[in-house]
Design a protein around this motif. Structure first.
Motif, short mmCIF file in Angstrom:
data_model
loop_
_atom_site.label_atom_id
_atom_site.label_comp_id
_atom_site.label_asym_id
_atom_site.label_seq_id
_atom_site.Cartn_x
_atom_site.Cartn_y
_atom_site.Cartn_z
N ARG A 96 2.53 3.04 3.47
CA ARG A 96 3.61 3.80 2.82
C ARG A 96 3.09 5.14 2.28
O ARG A 96 3.76 6.17 2.39
CB ARG A 96 4.20 2.99 1.66
CG ARG A 96 5.13 1.87 2.10
CD ARG A 96 5.66 1.12 0.88
NE ARG A 96 6.58 0.06 1.24
CZ ARG A 96 7.89 0.22 1.43
NH1 ARG A 96 8.42 1.44 1.27
NH2 ARG A 96 8.67 -0.79 1.76
N GLU A 154 0.43 -2.57 3.39
CA GLU A 154 1.70 -1.84 3.37
C GLU A 154 1.64 -0.71 2.34
O GLU A 154 2.21 0.37 2.55
CB GLU A 154 2.86 -2.78 3.06
CG GLU A 154 4.21 -2.11 3.16
CD GLU A 154 5.38 -3.06 2.96
OE1 GLU A 154 6.50 -2.56 2.69
OE2 GLU A 154 5.19 -4.29 3.08
N HIS A 155 0.95 -0.94 1.23
CA HIS A 155 0.81 0.10 0.20
C HIS A 155 0.14 1.34 0.80
O HIS A 155 0.58 2.48 0.57
CB HIS A 155 -0.01 -0.44 -0.97
CG HIS A 155 -0.38 0.58 -2.00
ND1 HIS A 155 0.51 1.05 -2.94
CD2 HIS A 155 -1.55 1.24 -2.23
CE1 HIS A 155 -0.08 1.95 -3.70
NE2 HIS A 155 -1.33 2.08 -3.29
N LEU A 214 10.26 1.04 7.77
CA LEU A 214 9.56 2.20 7.22
C LEU A 214 9.72 3.43 8.10
O LEU A 214 9.28 4.53 7.74
CB LEU A 214 8.08 1.88 7.05
CG LEU A 214 7.73 0.88 5.94
CD1 LEU A 214 6.26 0.49 6.01
CD2 LEU A 214 8.07 1.44 4.57
N GLU A 235 4.36 9.13 3.59
CA GLU A 235 4.96 10.16 2.74
C GLU A 235 4.61 11.57 3.21
O GLU A 235 5.30 12.53 2.85
CB GLU A 235 4.50 9.98 1.29
CG GLU A 235 5.04 8.74 0.61
CD GLU A 235 4.48 8.59 -0.80
OE1 GLU A 235 3.79 9.54 -1.26
OE2 GLU A 235 4.72 7.55 -1.43
#
Length: 711
Positions: free
Chosen positions: A31, A27-28, A59, A35
């Motif tokens: 994400r 997930e890091h 998300l 961006e």
């Protein structure tokens, strides 16, 4: 083309997880990618549990969950098709997968710098050109290529017929070798031949004389000196062959040391992911973050006890440990209160505990401690000298006094993922031969139960007199596993088998094992290990240019890793798939039970190699087996692919025991092109093998999907 100051980007992110979980580490990365885009599609190959589905949707990404087929290449295609209505409006399309971890630094500088480059597509890293003498079957691999874990296509390419036709005409991807050969090694040259230009963010062209695949062979250097924001997931579980091929064995150890500077929460997320998804033994061997048990400060009282199992060496252990740390922290597990060790314990003031119902070491749970050094023994007639050698090895590796106890407790306190500390392999007498011991049928069942669907592994403590440090939670897990076994099976397992079962319980507890050693033990292991390697190489007639793989091939080759995959509705998954090892050039016997809800079965007799199979059959009534990506002539099957596979059909009844028997299976080493040349000469069915396999696979998949929908 160059980009404007405010480029519009879309993302396709292909994702696969053995448990169907989008965990914190993945997930890091997702994400961080999100961006920089305004539209995103996440394509999950295989199942995805409800909580992970919700996180993807929260998300802001579109989610596609598909069968676990075609690897990330088919997932890429599915995501591109989903975005097709708006792709013409985008300046860039980012196509990436979850095979890497990161970012280790912000991605903004990379995107900004690449926006200034006048190219049509780009990636993070490149793979060097293949050696033309290797005879690879992919036509464009004589050139360097963008590595497909991260590719960015600009609008000049996105709007072209070349882009549309490339993805439309992409051949079926039947295995990992196909994903590399038919896509990664192909696409850069394909677009280059259509007039499009490319580059990479991390230039490694000057390093390719050292490694054609720098993101593996030179991973730490790329992160440390070239600003590479990611590293490959497989760096954490390289095989011994890969470790010795890409470095002197320390490729990941250097990277793992470098990653100690990561934020603690990110490092923990990464370690949690590795423990859950990667084989325990490979993770320990690859990370190489040993616990030095002769290096500890005086930390005062420690929460630990030494537990000694009855046997030839028990008397000496009771006396030594009682003197060094105090008898109140030493216990003997014995059903003979009049044995020399029991009498010595009584005199010294150490406790004597009756063995648990099986395994005996569970009696340690009566003691008021959270960590235990369990000292095994081997009371079998004729094994006393081996037990002595094993205990001498343990003393050198795990220490023999208060410093070792303090060091172990400090390691447990500093690393809450640490569940066990184990010694390196004992290089003495029959202890070496015992390393090849395979578990019995009841032992294999217990290992599977302990792993609870976690990563498969080989027995981790096969030597007699197995000793190790463990947390209480791990012993409590062993209680559950033991309770689920028939009493007769429990009674027949020896201590070293229980030690293996114990270590297989680490992954479900989100814990791992680390190697314990002292300076004296490390020196002995290094010197004796060097002598062993030299003796083996000489005995096998190894040449000056032989690699580890070459030497093993002289000895009959690496064993074949056979796997049976069951499709229970979410496609074929590695998680929980029964695995077994078999000698190269010998017979196979595989027995597995069909789980509930099965709609398809596949048998892979080996991984990563061409294969010749003779006399394969299923002895279970009503079931049939046939190759899906090889050629058959009589009782011989030839697989020119590096991912040999069979399709199993039949009633698919839950609870059926499938018995697969092979008379002879032998590895055929060589490049893809060489294997295909062998297949063309194999017989009249050879040229039709691949065409037939495509049809068979498509038909079988349609049947499985239909069955799944009817459930």
């Amino acid at each position: 083309m160059r980009l404007t100051t405010t480029p519009r980007r879309a993302l396709v992110w292909a994702f696969h997880d053995v448990d169907g979980i989008l965990d914190a580490a993945n997930e890091h990365y997702l994400r961080a990618l999100l961006e920089h885009v305004e539209q995103a599609v996440v394509v999950a190959n295989g199942e995805l549990e409800p909580g992970s589905r919700r996180r993807v949707e929260e998300l802001g990404a579109m989610l596609i969950v598909r069968g676990n087929t075609g690897y990330d290449v088919e997932a890429f295609r599915a995501g591109i098709e989903a975005l097709s209505p708006t792709l013409a409006e985008m300046d860039e399309l980012v196509v990436a997968n979850s095979s890497v971890f990161g970012p280790l630094r912000p991605l903004r500088p990379m995107f900004d710098a690449m926006a200034e480059r006048d190219v049509d597509f780009w990636g993070i890293t490149r793979h060097g050109a293949a050696d033309a003498s290797a005879g690879t079957a992919a036509p464009r691999t004589e050139r360097a290529h963008v590595q497909s874990y991260f590719t960015v296509y600009r609008s000049s390419l996105l709007r072209s017929e070349a882009f549309a036709s490339y993805w439309r005409d992409l051949p079926a991807i039947e295995g990992y070798a196909d994903a590399v050969r038919l896509h990664e090694m192909e696409q850069t040259g394909y677009f280059e031949d259509h007039g499009f230009t490319w580059t990479v963010a991390v230039d490694t062209s000057d390093l390719e004389h050292l490694s054609t695949n720098p993101i593996i062979g030179l991973a730490a250097l790329l992160v440390r000196e070239r600003g590479c924001p990611v590293f490959k997931r497989r760096m954490l579980y390289l095989s011994t062959h890969e470790l010795t091929t890409h470095s002197d064995g320390a490729a990941t150890a250097e990277l793992w040391s470098l990653l100690s500077a990561m934020p603690s929460d990110l490092r923990r997320d990464l370690l949690d992911h590795a423990i859950r998804t990667m084989p325990t033994l490979r993770l320990r061997r690859t990370l190489q973050d040993a616990v030095w048990l002769d290096q500890a400060a005086d930390t005062g009282p420690v929460d630990a006890m030494v537990v000694v199992l009855e046997g030839p060496m028990a008397l000496g252990a009771i006396s030594e440990w009682s003197r060094s740390i105090g008898a109140d922290r030493v216990a003997l597990i014995s059903d003979d209160t009049d044995s020399p060790a029991a009498r010595a314990a009584a005199v010294a003031g150490a406790r004597v505990l009756a063995p648990a119902a099986e395994p005996a070491m569970l009696a340690a749970l009566e003691l008021p401690a959270e960590r235990f050094l369990v000292l095994g023994d081997d009371p079998r007639p004729g094994w006393a000298e081996d037990a002595r050698i094993a205990r001498s090895h343990i003393r050198a590796s795990l220490g023999d006094g208060a410093v070792a106890v303090q060091a172990a407790c400090a390691a447990f306190d500093d690393d809450d993922t640490l569940g066990a500390i184990v010694p390196p392999v004992a290089l003495g007498r029959r202890l070496v031969g015992s390393l090849t011991r395979t578990p019995s049928k009841r032992g294999r069942a217990a290992l599977d139960a302990a792993a609870a669907g976690g990563p498969p592994d080989v027995p981790a403590a096969p030597t007699p007199g197995a000793s190790l440090w463990v947390r209480r939670a791990l012993l409590e897990r062993l209680v559950e596993v033991s309770a689920g076994m028939p009493a007769g099976d429990r009674a027949r397992l020896a201590h070293h088998e229980w030690a293996s079962i114990l270590l297989h319980g680490l992954a479900p507890l989100r814990m791992r094992a680390r190697t314990g050693v002292t300076k004296a033990g490390a020196i002995t292991h290094m010197e004796i290990g060097d002598a062993f390697i030299a003796d083996v190489a000489r005995a096998l007639g190894a040449g000056a240019h032989d690699t580890l793989g070459d030497v093993l091939a002289r000895a009959g080759g690496r064993p074949l890793d056979a796997t049976v995959f069951f499709d229970t509705g979410g496609g074929y998954r590695h998680a929980g798939a029964p695995q077994s090892e078999h000698p190269n050039g010998g017979p196979m016997l595989v027995e597995v039970v069909v789980p509930a809800g099965t709609v398809g079965i596949r048998f892979d007799p080996a991984e990563g190699t061409g294969l010749l199979v003779s006399g394969i059959r299923i002895e279970t009534a009503g079931y049939r087996i046939r190759p899906v990506n090889g050629s058959r002539a009589g009782s011989l099957d030839l697989f020119s692919t590096h991912d040999p596979a069979y399709d199993i059909t039949g009633p698919l009844r839950a609870g059926d025991t499938l018995t697969i028997r092979v008379e002879h299976a032998e590895r055929i080493d060589g490049s893809s092109a060489a294997l295909e040349r062998i297949e063309r000469r194999f017989g009249p069915l050879g040229p039709l093998g691949r065409v037939r396999s495509l049809g068979v696979r498509a038909a079988r998949k349609a049947v499985r999907v239909a069955r799944s929908r009817m459930r």
